[in-house]
Design an enzyme around this catalytic site. Sequence first.
Site, PDB file in Angstrom:
ATOM      1  CB  ALA A 240      34.482 -15.290  70.227  1.00 15.89           C
ATOM      2  CG  HIS A 241      33.165 -17.032  65.616  1.00 17.88           C
ATOM      3  ND1 HIS A 241      33.069 -16.370  64.504  1.00 17.88           N
ATOM      4  CD2 HIS A 241      34.547 -16.432  65.897  1.00 17.88           C
ATOM      5  CE1 HIS A 241      34.165 -16.013  63.919  1.00 17.88           C
ATOM      6  NE2 HIS A 241      35.134 -16.227  64.942  1.00 17.88           N
TER       7      HIS A 241
END
Length: 340
Positions: A240-241
């Site tokens: 994820a980011h």
Amino acid sequence: MELTASQLAAIVGGEVEGNGDVAVGTFARIEEGHPGALSFLANPKYTHFIYTTGSSVVLVKRDFVPEQPVTATLIRVDDPYATIAKLLEMVSQMTKVIKTGIEQPSFIAPGVEIPADAYVGAFAYIGEGAVIGAGAKIYPQTYVGANCRVGEGTILYPGVKVYDGCEIGARCIIHSGAVVGSDGFGFAPVGEKYEKIPQTGNVVIADDVEIGANTTIDRAMMGSTHIGQGVKLDNLIQVAHNCAIGDNTVMAAQVGVAGSAKIGKHCMVGGQVGFVGHISIADDTVIGAQSGVTRETKPGDRIIGSPAVDMGEFARSLVYVKRIPRIMEQIRDIEKRIKK
């Protein structure tokens, strides 16, 4: 191409035990061995196959002591697994077709220079401002967005998508269906709805990274999502980011890493492990398959379970879990006695 056992031993620095003139021309798993094949024994679980394998030559550890007669010729080496990997790489390099040039139809934005020894396959797209390194291979139907950087010798296999502004280092391998730089999962609750938070960062992948098929790495909301040097990611992994994965960490398939998690260097992560967001995992951590990691670790920790605990503690708890049916019977018996 065939080599004798003696010739192979000379290449890998091994010692022949048996017929040094027997020839091999292919590889086979030890349990599927056949004449003319080279196998290896690295995992003790497969030891029994060495007494029945049909392979002509088997790589074993130098200290291997057979308990029964072995018909195959043995080559004793320090590390059979590393040795077979070296031989497979040699064969791969000898048989590999080196692709160069630009196939049509493909789109390369004006001003983007493609080195003479690079390759761009049919239906590939390379956006404005992209930089392609020497010897890079961009296979058909691959998308490289605007202002991306692809390092020298890096391979993007068919169907890879690299969103705008992302950077990939040298000698990386990214397999089909992988997506680098898609938007992070960022939404802010506004009343009864969720408003999208712009993901303005990018993904930065260091040198010598390999990313498996259909793995996704999200761009950062701000700054960069970082994948360290030498990292190996299996198929179907979600990063994820704003995450960071340290150098030479390996992850098996279906791992999920939630936003802003930091994974240290030289970690080993089993399949289907899930990490909560904003967590820090120390260097050299080993995490067993299907673990749910909700707490930080110390260097060298070995954890498993959901929530993940020390592997020793987990093993002890399993003993108690197995005793539960018997304990319940004892409780019911005690209740009956009390009633009487």
